[in-house]
Enzyme design. Sequence first.
Site, short mmCIF file in Angstrom:
data_model
loop_
_atom_site.label_atom_id
_atom_site.label_comp_id
_atom_site.label_asym_id
_atom_site.label_seq_id
_atom_site.Cartn_x
_atom_site.Cartn_y
_atom_site.Cartn_z
N ASP A 189 0.83 -1.20 0.00
CA ASP A 189 0.00 0.00 0.00
C ASP A 189 0.87 1.26 0.00
O ASP A 189 0.60 2.22 -0.73
CB ASP A 189 -0.92 -0.01 1.22
CG ASP A 189 -1.92 1.13 1.21
OD1 ASP A 189 -2.70 1.21 0.23
OD2 ASP A 189 -1.91 1.95 2.14
N LYS A 191 1.49 4.31 -2.86
CA LYS A 191 1.35 5.74 -2.56
C LYS A 191 2.58 6.54 -2.99
O LYS A 191 2.46 7.61 -3.59
CB LYS A 191 1.10 5.93 -1.06
CG LYS A 191 -0.28 5.44 -0.63
CD LYS A 191 -0.47 5.57 0.88
CE LYS A 191 -1.86 5.09 1.30
NZ LYS A 191 -2.09 5.21 2.75
#
Length: 814
Positions: A677, A681
């Site tokens: 994750d 980003k």
Amino acid sequence: MKVLKFGGTSVANPENINRVKVIVQNVGSKKVAVVVSAFGGITDLLLNTASLAANQNLKYKESLAEIENRHISTIKELIPVQKQSGILSKVKSDLNVLETLLEGAFLIGEITPKLSDKIVSYGELLSSFIISEFFKAEGLDATFKDSRELIVTDENYGKAAVDFKKTNQQCNAFFEADKHQTFILPGFVASSSAGNSTTLGRGGSDYTAAIIAAAENADILEIWTDVSGMYTANPKLVKQAKCVANISYEEAMELSHFGAKVLYPPTIQPILNKEIPIVVKNTFHPEDPGTYIAKNNHGNGKTVRGISHVGNISLLSLEGPGMIGIPGISKRFFETLSFEDISVVLITQASSEHSICVGISDDDVEKAVAVVNESFNYEVASGKIKPVIVEKELAIIALVGDNMKSHQGLSGKMFSTLGKNNVNIRAIAQGASERNISAVIKKEDVKKALNSLHEAFFEENIKQLNLYVMGVGNVGSKFLGQIQQQNAYLKEELKLNIRVIGISNSRTMVFDENGINLNNWQTALANGEKADKSQFYEKVKSLNFRNSVFVDNTASEEVSQSYPDYLKNSISVVTCNKIACSSNYDYYKDLKQLAKKYNAPFLFETNVGAGLPIIDTLKHLIASGDKVKKIQAVLSGSLNFVFNNFDDSTTFHDVVKQAQKEGYTEPDPTIDLSGIDVMRKILILARESGNQLDIEQIENEAFLPKESLETNSNEAFFESLVKYETDFQKIYKEASEADSKLKYVAQFGDGKAKVGLQKIPKGHDFYNLEGSDNIVLFFTERYPNQPLIIKGAGAGAEVTASGIFADIIRIGNF
């Protein structure tokens, strides 16, 4: 004298006819001429009956029986029994004549225009006679007068031309001699000099009333219908349409020509020179002021007075090099159409003279193509001109207003508004008077075009956004709650009207064209149809609303692959789903280019930092000319929550479980704890900084054991955390002994990126980061030593929902 005209809906049944009587009674002591249409639906029924008879279909008798029943039952309901005999006798006599005419059509197997006019005239003749007898029975000083004895025309059956000199003479003589107060006359019908019944065209009852008003120099002409005047747009298509209080003759003619059906276009012509005002009123709400039409009635200097449209239009194009500089081409083209009685509603020609384009009714296309190709057969055969080109399934939309003349920017505003909503313009026309700007568009885009233009020109800058929300779990449900809570504020302060048109979860989906009630959206969704992502898209596309926004609150790769379909249809996309923007670079770039090409914003602020304005700030830095040199960040609210709460008095398993329970992690916590994750980003931030990078190029210093990373269920994952608790405690102890805190850090610089767990010493900007907060440090050319810092809550359903909401508002201000 006053002249009042009542349309078919106003006299559709006995209840409505009673309404008409009350309106007429309230006129006062002046003479009043009351022109009435056929009972609602009867004209169409007569035409259908005649067609059946001409096709020798015996069902015409059933249709005739229905016509008879409508009129007989109306008499029996309106007229006292003791007065019915003579009226029934007269009506049945007329119906017998009508039956004879239909039998004739049946026997010869055809119907001529002359016979058609005779048959269809019975609608108005019967309604006006019955209404006059009802008025008499109610005590009004009323009389019936057959309009065929007053209005004289030529024998152009179906749309006869009026001989105004003879008509005015006959009207003057009759109204001067007859001393009754109220005159009931059939609209639509007239007669030729030879005494043959003719008609004035569909909508001709308005025209009848105008002819009589002009002949008698009436004080006013009142058109009574089922709407409260002329509207800024068709209220059936544009819910926000408003009644226009005042309008000029010319504006009214333009609007009526372009589909404002409350007024038949020729109506204004007879009374224009005599400056007799017209008022369009509502039979069902007579207290409403309606629309007042008069000379120089321009509505306090307003530019655009109305937006209208004509449907079922085809474009006919004649083009070729043999047209350039050749006199007479246009003359031959229009003469050819004129000889076949084909009406041209729009004309446009390029200054190069290479092509002429006209708009005509769909009904005339086949005939037009045949006669034009025949007329230009020689030029086509020699290659000088191409065979006529046809485009069907079109419509014309028009802005109308006397004060549009020389007002700068109206055309640009019109076309840019349509362009933003993916409405393609096929042709444009504007007269020298500049009272009308017309554009030809696809028929399927009419509703969207009308609503977009109405919003731009009439709705006090209130912009409507139509949302389609996929995914209503933690984030999605909070998002809908925030919209519901802020709706009134958005309208009042930001001039935004946000409607949720469609909602879907993994099981069901629901749509409401008028906007889903957010007080009970859960119930509506539970009772919706089976969810289908492709059908959801097709429904969004078919609704074709302006300012449409697809909101993706899922973590689905399949959903993220649908973004191009939405963008190509000028449907904006707002998403907290990181998959699309962190997939291969070409797909990311394609989405950005589609958003620009189709003028549809693609916003994903929540992909990094939930509700924090990280991407928005980065965009402003880049737009202002700054360049990013390095990025350091803690971008996982879930991991920050975990390591802020993990110590030697807790277990790693329990803290991760708590993070999942409180909504800080994805449904699959390995997405957060594996670092994938965070990799997504930092990848997105690198790309938004102008760098070409793919996720495979990012170094990931994983802290989880390989066994934990390779589990295939949440249950197995949490079991593995228990197994490796000693390893996690060792990591914590090493950081604690170094007087440091554990933070999962993302870094980008010199074209390279990496993520991993780091020991952050006291004094570092990351050290005191609490709870689930995120922090981003942008080192740029303008911020080389002291970075630009963005810090705040970076996880949780509420803040993520607020980030999505912020993107929606950005689109509203776009």
